[in-house]
Design a protein around this motif. Structure first.
Motif, PDB file in Angstrom:
ATOM      1  N   ASP A 361       0.730  -1.202   0.514  1.00 21.50           N
ATOM      2  CA  ASP A 361       0.364  -0.201  -0.588  1.00 21.50           C
ATOM      3  C   ASP A 361       0.558   0.860   0.088  1.00 21.50           C
ATOM      4  OD1 ASP A 361       0.785  -1.120   2.301  1.00 21.50           O
ATOM      5  OD2 ASP A 361      -0.218   0.572   3.671  1.00 21.50           O
ATOM      6  N   TYR A 364      -0.897   4.801   0.043  1.00 22.88           N
ATOM      7  CA  TYR A 364      -2.303   4.703  -0.874  1.00 22.88           C
ATOM      8  C   TYR A 364      -3.230   3.809   0.157  1.00 22.88           C
ATOM      9  CZ  TYR A 364       1.004   6.440  -3.625  1.00 22.88           C
ATOM     10  OH  TYR A 364       2.656   7.183  -4.121  1.00 22.88           O
ATOM     11  N   TRP A 365      -4.737   4.562  -0.477  1.00 23.40           N
ATOM     12  CA  TRP A 365      -5.892   3.904   1.035  1.00 23.40           C
ATOM     13  C   TRP A 365      -6.181   2.569  -0.898  1.00 23.40           C
ATOM     14  CZ3 TRP A 365     -10.904   4.342  -0.030  1.00 23.40           C
ATOM     15  CH2 TRP A 365     -11.783   3.227   0.502  1.00 23.40           C
ATOM     16  N   LEU A 366      -6.322   1.179   0.167  1.00 24.71           N
ATOM     17  CA  LEU A 366      -6.841   0.570  -1.124  1.00 24.71           C
ATOM     18  C   LEU A 366      -7.793   0.245  -0.497  1.00 24.71           C
ATOM     19  CD1 LEU A 366      -3.711  -0.955  -2.173  1.00 24.71           C
ATOM     20  CD2 LEU A 366      -4.340   0.842  -3.489  1.00 24.71           C
ATOM     21  N   VAL A 369      -7.947  -5.277  -2.161  1.00 22.35           N
ATOM     22  CA  VAL A 369      -7.209  -5.425  -2.334  1.00 22.35           C
ATOM     23  C   VAL A 369      -6.797  -7.295  -2.317  1.00 22.35           C
ATOM     24  CG1 VAL A 369      -5.482  -4.891  -0.488  1.00 22.35           C
ATOM     25  CG2 VAL A 369      -4.349  -5.045  -2.541  1.00 22.35           C
ATOM     26  N   MET A 398       4.280  -1.036  -6.023  1.00 18.60           N
ATOM     27  CA  MET A 398       3.178   0.283  -5.925  1.00 18.60           C
ATOM     28  C   MET A 398       3.203   1.573  -6.416  1.00 18.60           C
ATOM     29  SD  MET A 398      -0.417   1.231  -5.458  1.00 18.60           S
ATOM     30  CE  MET A 398      -0.566   0.268  -4.689  1.00 18.60           C
ATOM     31  N   TYR A 422      -3.311   8.348   1.947  1.00 18.83           N
ATOM     32  CA  TYR A 422      -4.408   7.822   3.080  1.00 18.83           C
ATOM     33  C   TYR A 422      -4.814   9.042   4.275  1.00 18.83           C
ATOM     34  CZ  TYR A 422      -3.121   2.609   4.508  1.00 18.83           C
ATOM     35  OH  TYR A 422      -2.704   1.171   3.726  1.00 18.83           O
ATOM     36  N   THR A 430      -5.120   0.595   6.633  1.00 18.97           N
ATOM     37  CA  THR A 430      -4.519  -1.201   6.019  1.00 18.97           C
ATOM     38  C   THR A 430      -5.074  -1.678   5.646  1.00 18.97           C
ATOM     39  OG1 THR A 430      -2.793  -1.853   8.190  1.00 18.97           O
ATOM     40  CG2 THR A 430      -2.000   0.417   6.708  1.00 18.97           C
ATOM     41  N   PRO A 431      -4.404  -2.709   3.810  1.00 19.66           N
ATOM     42  CA  PRO A 431      -4.776  -3.926   4.047  1.00 19.66           C
ATOM     43  C   PRO A 431      -5.131  -4.516   5.306  1.00 19.66           C
ATOM     44  CG  PRO A 431      -3.000  -2.857   2.219  1.00 19.66           C
ATOM     45  CD  PRO A 431      -3.166  -2.331   4.056  1.00 19.66           C
TER      46      PRO A 431
END
Length: 807
Positions: A361, A364-366, A369, A398, A422, A430-431
């Motif tokens: 990640d 970045y916000w996913l 995933v 990424m 984020y 987070t994932p």
């Protein structure tokens, strides 16, 4: 203080007003000189505690130790094939060589023939199966090092082997389903199947494959161990290692004795970078087994070529990805498969892959995933820890995706990155389920964007490229979010001992190891600050398993976080005992006693620190203490790949501008601007040095350090400085602006600082993507250069050719 303050102490970041751990951190505008006068010993720039010794050539490493009488030298005979069976060894020919005293094989190991870090799958000496070209088959003991090496070189002639076809690449291993440990999966979805649905229904889609090469640690001091047998089966091993406790346990297993029979000591290393976390074990074990067998001291110092041929390095990764995103470039669904070249054994490949998956990640916000990680078992050296420990390999793919999305949409890559950042109160999980509760990435990037004139320079680069057919400029700004803690919970602990002698001098021992990164300097500052004394009163001794037991490796950027807290705990206990003693003797409350500037203020009196210590000694006050620290709040479920594996995150960003010669593929870094978050720096000079070093080391990984194995024999072709290129002073940019982001760590770390070892290695992602930006300028708008890493001249030329052909 009346003494003059050195200029290097005055240089650096602003100092901070004195505060106790029970008070909120206060920052004022005092200079570092004022901070010193106020009694502050942290938050100021100090030279490295061994700097003068390094410059004078007086810093002693293991090979500098005077050799005891009767010392024998060891060298290793290496396998001549990458895969097959060892049928026999004509050792009589080796024993007949001049000055050879003995030759040892796996059968001579009295205990367990294994030096595996986690899984017991890594033989010390070959026990029948040959796993890679360069695997140690036997050990030669001779009266001189040259004699041992000459005899060991006979391995090619005296080894009877049966060759088999080797598996050399992660893709080959993956195709065969051949892994060192079972595959990993990490998934976070809004609902079952949401990732696939989001990708397929997204306005835009990006699919691709990519690969990133490995990297040799190239520590200046190679692997070395010096084993000295002691009475009662005891063994003293001087070992250049980041993990003395692990060496203690593995040597004990190899000797068939208890841990208390093995004493491992390390004063300093000439670099480690992860390469001495687990892989120093084989050499420590061989030296110890030989010393026990012969009853004589044994030194094993590897030749650089043998070091390359035997030890592992940073894992190379191969990726497949499928990404769905909207018109703004925001990712709505991501699937990624990562396959690493683990080598012939597990070593640390599993935790490295865990960290890679947890850093996919990056910043970045996913929302959806799905990740898979495969650790391919290959007939190559067993890859291991390297600064970043999988984090760089996870995050860079990424960044490649972000850059590709921007090019597909015709947007500035920075705008796409920022669209995916984020958030602070939403889009901040987070994932793997950890809340990003300390997010500063947007303000940090905004500051750097302004300071570096990113937008104006990007326009200037475009104008330059429009009129320059051969030379092309590129520029990129990339962010970093890096989790800090071991991703194995029980490693997040540390111990320390602090001794105050009755002359007022202080001795510190802790479980961390010094490899040039300044750990001992920072720990000494912490102890000096806690006791209110000058830095010069404090001495930090060699890491020693007989002093602090069951230590964790100095790795995962946790050295100062863990050992600094442990040393502070020990020093605080002594300070409190001294305060209670002085209050009882001179009146007043113990809580009111103040320690600063080598004095102690008690009930209106000011006493010299050494006077207080002498009084306390006469009163039989304990003047030594142990300290301990365990990182709070961590949790991790390795089966579900969810939890809170990190205590906090460190952030940073860098802007790099490069020039590429499209005729030769040569690239040159013109300027780099870095803004990095180290919380409230304990030592700005040391921290800036760490950032600069990590930046150049990471740049080397991504631009020039290429590992090549022969495609048929499996021989590592880049096994020496003549064939493996690392950055030199000439590769540093003429302009390198490094600044520390101002702000304390919201989490309760040592004086609210943050780790600085690994996170800045991700900053030179900006160099790679600046090169990619320059390559893109060679083709039509919207092209996506197929540039592999490292971006060597050959890789750049290949990418330019593809771009110009519209591939």
């Amino acid at each position: 203080m009346n003494q003059a303050i050195p200029k290097q102490v005055l240089a650096g970041a602003e100092a901070f007003a004195h505060y106790s751990d029970n008070q909120a951190l206060r920052i004022d505008t005092n200079t570092e000189a004022q901070a010193l006068q106020q009694g502050r010993r942290v938050g100021i720039s100090r030279t490295h505690e061994s700097a003068a010794l390094h410059v004078a050539g007086e810093a002693a490493y293991i090979d500098d130790m005077p050799e005891l009488a009767g010392t024998l030298h060891c060298a290793l005979g290496l396998a001549p094939i990458a895969h097959g069976r060892l049928l026999g060894l004509d050792l009589d020919a080796v024993r007949a060589m001049p000055d050879v005293v003995a030759v040892l094989t796996a059968a001579d190991i009295p205990g367990v023939n294994d030096c595996g870090s986690i899984i017991h799958d890594d033989p010390i000496l070959c026990d029948g199966e040959i796993r890679y070209l360069g695997q140690p088959l036997f050990a030669v003991l001779a009266r001189t090092r040259q004699a041992a090496r000459r005899a060991a070189a006979l391995a090619k002639k005296i080894a009877s082997v049966e060759a088999a076809e080797p598996v050399l690449t992660p893709q080959q291993a993956h195709a065969r389903g051949q892994y060192v440990v079972p595959p990993m999966k990490l998934t976070r979805e809004t609902q079952a199947g949401a990732t696939t649905q989001a990708i397929e229904s997204a306005p835009h889609r990006l699919q691709g494959q990519w690969e990133v090469g490995g990297q040799e640690q190239f520590y200046l001091e190679g692997q070395i161990s010096y084993a000295i047998p002691k009475e009662g089966q005891a063994m003293h091993v001087y070992c250049s290692t980041q993990h003395p406790s692990e060496m203690q346990h593995l040597v004990a297993h190899a000797l068939g004795v208890h841990a208390h029979d093995v004493h491992v000591e390390c004063r300093r290393m000439g670099g480690g970078f992860g390469g001495k976390e687990s892989q120093s074990a084989l050499f420590a074990c061989v030296a110890a087994v030989a010393a026990r067998r012969l009853g004589r001291p044994v030194k094993l110092r590897l030749d650089r070529d043998d070091d390359f041929m035997i030890t592992g390095r940073r894992h190379c990764f191969w990726y497949e990805y499928d990404i769905g995103f909207d018109d703004a470039g925001r990712i709505v669904g991501a699937e990624v498969t990562m396959v690493s070249r683990a080598g012939h054994s597990a070593d640390l490949s599993a935790p490295v892959m865990t960290r890679a998956l947890c850093h996919f990640d990056n910043a970045y916000w996913l929302p959806n995933v799905r990740m898979q990680g495969f650790m391919g078992k290959t007939n190559t050296q067993s890859n291991t820890a390297f600064r970043g420990f999988g984090g760089p390999q996870g995050a860079i793919v990424m960044e490649n995706i972000m850059d590709s999305i921007a090019r597909q949409l015709g947007k500035d890559p920075l705008d796409v990155r920022r669209a995916n950042f984020y958030g602070k109160t939403e889009h901040n999980v987070t994932p793997y389920g950890q809340v990003v509760d300390d997010n500063i990435i947007d303000e940090l990037v905004t500051q750097l964007e302004a300071r570096s004139d990113y937008r104006a320079r990007r326009a200037e680069a475009a104008a330059f490229n429009a009129q320059s057919p051969v030379l092309k400029r590129g520029i990129a700004l990339t962010p970093v979010k890096f989790g800090i803690s071991f991703n194995v919970k029980h490693f997040n602990q540390a111990g320390a001992l602090v001794h105050v002698y009755n002359d007022g001098s202080i001795l510190v021992n802790h479980g961390g190891t010094e490899m040039g990164q300044g750990l001992n300097t920072k720990v000494a500052q912490v102890v000096a600050h806690e006791l209110g004394v000058a830095f010069e009163r404090v001495r930090v001794t060699a890491t020693d398993t007989t002093k602090v037991a069951n230590t964790s490796a100095t790795a995962a950027s946790t050295g100062t976080d863990l050992n600094g807290k442990a040393a502070q705990d020990a020093a605080r206990q002594i300070r409190e005992r001294l305060a209670a003693s002085m209050a009882a003797r001179h009146g007043g409350a113990a809580e009111a006693v103040r320690f600063a500037n080598d004095t102690v203020q008690v009930n209106g009196k000011t006493l010299a620190f050494e006077e207080v210590v002498k009084e306390a000694y006469l009163e039989r006050v304990q003047l030594w203490s142990d300290g301990f620290y365990a990182t709070p709040g961590l949790s991790w479920d390795s089966k579900t790949m969810h939890g809170r594996p990190f205590f906090y995150f460190a952030y940073g960003a860098a802007v790099s501008e490069v020039l590429v010669d499209t005729l030769t593929g040569e690239s040159k870094l013109l300027r780099a601007d870095v803004l990095h978050d180290v919380g409230q720096s304990l030592n700005p000079a040391v921290d800036i040095g760490q950032v600069e070093g990590a930046f150049v080391q990471g740049m080397g990984w991504l631009t020039m350090e290429e590992l090549v194995w022969h495609p048929k024999t499996g021989a590592l072709m880049t096994h020496a400085p003549s064939t493996y290129k690392i950055p030199t002073a000439n590769d540093c940019p003429p302009v390198l602006n490094v600044q520390l982001f101002e702000g304390a760590n919201p989490h309760d770390t040592i004086h609210r600082s943050k780790a600085v070892g690994e996170p800045p290695l991700l900053l030179p992602f900006s160099v790679f993507f600046a090169i990619r930006d320059a390559v893109a300028a060679c083709g039509a708008p919207g092209n996506c250069p197929p540039l592999r890493a490292p971006a060597t001249a050959e890789a750049v030329l290949n990418a330019i050719e593809n771009v110009q052909q519209g591939v």
